[in-house]
Structures are given as C-alpha cells and as structure tokens.
Design an enzyme around this catalytic site. Structure first.
Site, PDB file in Angstrom:
ATOM      1  CD  GLN A 260     -13.337 -12.380   6.063  1.00  0.00           C
ATOM      2  OE1 GLN A 260     -14.450 -12.006   5.677  1.00  0.00           O
ATOM      3  NE2 GLN A 260     -12.472 -11.551   6.613  1.00  0.00           N
TER       4      GLN A 260
ATOM      5  CG  ASP B   2     -21.769 -14.298  12.803  1.00  0.00           C
ATOM      6  OD1 ASP B   2     -22.543 -15.092  12.230  1.00  0.00           O
ATOM      7  OD2 ASP B   2     -20.980 -14.646  13.713  1.00  0.00           O
TER       8      ASP B   2
ATOM      9  CB  CYS C  36      -6.219 -10.396  10.705  1.00  0.00           C
ATOM     10  SG  CYS C  36      -6.999 -11.879  11.333  1.00  0.00           S
TER      11      CYS C  36
ATOM     12  CB  VAL D 241       1.465   6.416   1.711  1.00  0.00           C
ATOM     13  CG1 VAL D 241       0.671   5.630   2.733  1.00  0.00           C
ATOM     14  CG2 VAL D 241       2.952   6.360   2.052  1.00  0.00           C
TER      15      VAL D 241
ATOM     16  CE  LYS E  49       6.318   0.097  -0.814  1.00  0.00           C
ATOM     17  NZ  LYS E  49       7.111   1.192  -1.359  1.00  0.00           N
TER      18      LYS E  49
ATOM     19  CD  GLU F  68       4.556   3.713  -2.656  1.00  0.00           C
ATOM     20  OE1 GLU F  68       5.650   3.179  -2.417  1.00  0.00           O
ATOM     21  OE2 GLU F  68       4.204   4.792  -2.158  1.00  0.00           O
TER      22      GLU F  68
ATOM     23  CG  HIS G  34     -10.095 -16.637  10.487  1.00  0.00           C
ATOM     24  ND1 HIS G  34      -9.209 -16.040  11.368  1.00  0.00           N
ATOM     25  CD2 HIS G  34     -10.815 -15.621   9.930  1.00  0.00           C
ATOM     26  CE1 HIS G  34      -9.389 -14.723  11.351  1.00  0.00           C
ATOM     27  NE2 HIS G  34     -10.342 -14.437  10.485  1.00  0.00           N
TER      28      HIS G  34
ATOM     29  CG  HIS H 295      -2.510 -16.758 -10.259  1.00  0.00           C
ATOM     30  ND1 HIS H 295      -3.425 -16.779 -11.306  1.00  0.00           N
ATOM     31  CD2 HIS H 295      -2.555 -15.498  -9.753  1.00  0.00           C
ATOM     32  CE1 HIS H 295      -3.979 -15.577 -11.431  1.00  0.00           C
ATOM     33  NE2 HIS H 295      -3.469 -14.788 -10.495  1.00  0.00           N
TER      34      HIS H 295
ATOM     35  CE  LYS I  96      24.045   0.758  -1.278  1.00  0.00           C
ATOM     36  NZ  LYS I  96      23.493   0.895  -2.627  1.00  0.00           N
TER      37      LYS I  96
END
Length: 356
Positions: free
Chosen positions: A173, A83, A165, A322, A319, A325, A171, A304, A35
């Site tokens: 990897q 590359d 990205c 930092v 989010k 966390e 694409h 999974h 909130k």
C-alpha cells in the site's frame, strides 16, 4: 580503540538496555530469557495452496473489486486507488478546539494499492530479479508522483495474516498524507540533530560502522547492506541501508535499483528459509519528506527500509508486544547479534526451490 576493530560486545547472558538513536528511545535486552519453555499461543502457518488466479480475489487480473470496478488483465505491477481509503483528499476541516487538551488538525491524503505481480501464489522472494526491479521502479514513480504535492508518502507492505493482511496476493500500500506522521517527525528530528552534532548523516555513519563490525550484518552487496540493528525490537527485525548518501527512493541510480532488487530477494529468501514458511512481516520505506520539503535542505535524511517480522521461535510462535512493551518499553530475548548470525548462516536458495 574502536577505530582498530569491533568493540567487545556486551555479554550475551546479561540483561542490559540499548539506545535507539533513530527513535530516541531504549530497548531492554534480556538474553537469558530465551531459554524459558513456551506454553503460549501457537499460530497457524499460512496456507500453502493459494490458487494462482481466483476470480473472487479482488486483486487478481480481471476480477471485480468491491466498488464494482473491474481490474485490467495486468501482466506486471498494477496500481489502483484503495477502495476503502484511510485518507481522502477532500476531507473537511475539523472544528476549532475550545481547549488545548482537545486538539484536532486537518488530515488529507490519498491511499493506493499496488499489486507486485498478476499471480496470487507468488511472494517477492519467489519473484525474478526483473520482476522485483519493476516493483522498485513503480515505488519510485509513486513516490515522485505523490511527492509533488504531499509531504509524506508511506510505502508499506503487510505480509501474512499474522500482520493483519487479509489477501495473500503479493501487494503493498502507498498512503500519501498532508502531514508528517509521528515516525517521520521523530526520524526527522533525530537525524537533523545527529547531522548538526556530528557533521555526518546518522544512518550513513551507522551503515559504515556496521559494514566494518560485521557482527549484525545479514547480507551486503556493492550498494546496500542489511543489518539486524543494534537497537532492534522485533526478534528478526532488519534495516536495509544504502552505502552512499541518498535521501529518497526516487534518487536511486539504475545500478542501485538493480542491486536493491538483488539484496531484497536475498534477505526475503533467508526470512522464508528461517522457519521454512512464507515469513510474515511489516516493511516500509522512510526517506526525506516531499511536497513543500523538496525545496528545503534535507541532507540529514538517509533513505532506509525497516522490516518488522513477528516470528520468534518457529513458524507458529510469535512475539507479542504487550504488557511491559506497551506500558514501559520494548523488550527482547534474543540478542540482535544472535538473530543476525542465524539469518546470515541461512542458505540463499529458497526452500521451495531446493528440490527442483
């Protein structure tokens, strides 16, 4: 009792911690904080005007890459060696350590890039089911091919500039390594422990529970289900699970691959529809290790895919992991049940196609 139906869920208004059995760690859920007003950083939404073909884009058919190689005029998926690989097959051995606090070990591998489609202005949710199925087939082929010699083959897609990205062309990897990475080691240990203690693979039991409880279910079909996991860290994190016990991507049947294409498309359309934006995320497949492990008993593993999207409140509010966390443990404001309900209720027609 829990056998008769869903257990009463924890009160959404009060903070509590939830256990993640796959990572053997905890997440703090602080639902009341959602909130609070937001005055933090706003992200730019992704550009909508990506050209379908750009000769300067190194992922496009016919374009020249950084190493001077010219891409073929590919019409489906296209796989080529990265590359700028993070892992190379012939790296020298590190020097022996002179102290237990300064240990190094050899790391070898190969890194590949896989284009999903020749067009730069498409993403997986806008591709057709046969086109998505072709991507799944190419994933399974790479997992088989690289898995003959490498213990771990990590297929992952970073989608969107917010996830680092740099190229909008669809694409992913594929990094194959001579060692089991941290997350793989952790999931190997927790799943092995669960099977030995409970006699059933952890994620097979978990999928059965979530299919019955339904409160965190996002989409499901005959072979798969997608849930916001009970222990989710990211606001709209999801876990894609098969209904039967299957260890590796390359073990899927044709019908399972078809219904995987369908459920991926449905999930990713919902993601885009959430904030009507091309939804950023990092996703990746986890399955039983390969290489020397192909000869070992890997029944504790269940295939999974994890989806980790950063968006929290809108297309422009993300989010950040930092502070608490990084220094203490993962924390989230929106409950997994609230996130699942929002995703579940979204339409399955892409917002770009609704006007058509």
């Amino acid at each position: 009792s829990s056998a008769d139906g869903p257990l009463p869920s924890l009160p959404a208004e009060h903070q509590h911690v939830r256990y993640n059995p796959l990572r053997d760690d905890w997440v703090l859920v602080s639902a009341h904080r959602v909130k609070r007003p937001w005055q933090g950083q706003l992200e730019k939404p992704p550009p909508e005007d990506v050209p379908r073909w750009d000769p300067k884009n190194p992922l496009c058919p016919g374009a020249t890459r950084a190493n001077g190689e010219v891409n073929p005029e590919y019409e489906g998926t296209f796989v080529f060696p990265n590359d700028f690989p993070a892992l190379q097959p012939d790296a020298p051995e590190p020097d022996d350590s002179d102290h237990p606090l300064f240990r190094a070990a050899p790391a070898r591998g190969v890194c590949k890039v896989m284009c999903f489609h020749p067009w730069s202005d498409l993403t997986l949710p806008l591709m057709s089911l046969p086109e998505i199925r072709a991507v799944i087939d190419a994933w399974a082929e790479l997992a088989t091919e690289l898995g003959t010699s490498y213990p771990w083959v990590q297929i992952f897609e970073n989608k969107g500039a917010m996830m680092g990205c740099s190229n909008p062309h669809p694409h992913c990897q594929v990094w194959a390594s001579s060692f089991l990475p941290n997350e793989a080691c952790l999931e190997d240990r927790t799943q092995r422990q669960h099977l030995s203690q409970h006699g059933v693979p952890m994620l097979l039991e978990y999928a059965e529970q979530e299919a019955r409880r339904k409160e965190r279910l996002v989409v499901e079909n005959a072979h798969w289900l997608v849930v916001v996991p009970y222990w989710a860290t990211w606001p709209y994190q999801t876990l894609l699970l098969p209904r039967r016990h299957v260890c590796r991507l390359q073990d899927l049947s044709d019908s399972e691959k078809d219904s995987l294409a369908s459920i991926m498309q449905r999930l990713l359309i919902k993601y885009d529809n959430l904030f009507e934006v091309s939804f950023p995320y990092s996703m990746g497949w986890h399955g039983a290790p390969t290489g020397p492990y192909l000869e070992e008993d890997c029944r504790h593993w269940q295939l999974h895919a994890h989806y980790y999207p950063p968006l929290l409140r809108s297309a422009t509010v993300r989010k950040f992991m930092v502070g608490y966390e990084m220094l203490a443990q993962a924390q989230r404001d929106l409950t997994p049940e609230q996130a699942a309900e929002r995703l579940r209720s979204l339409p399955e027609v892409h917002y770009k196609k609704r006007a058509e």
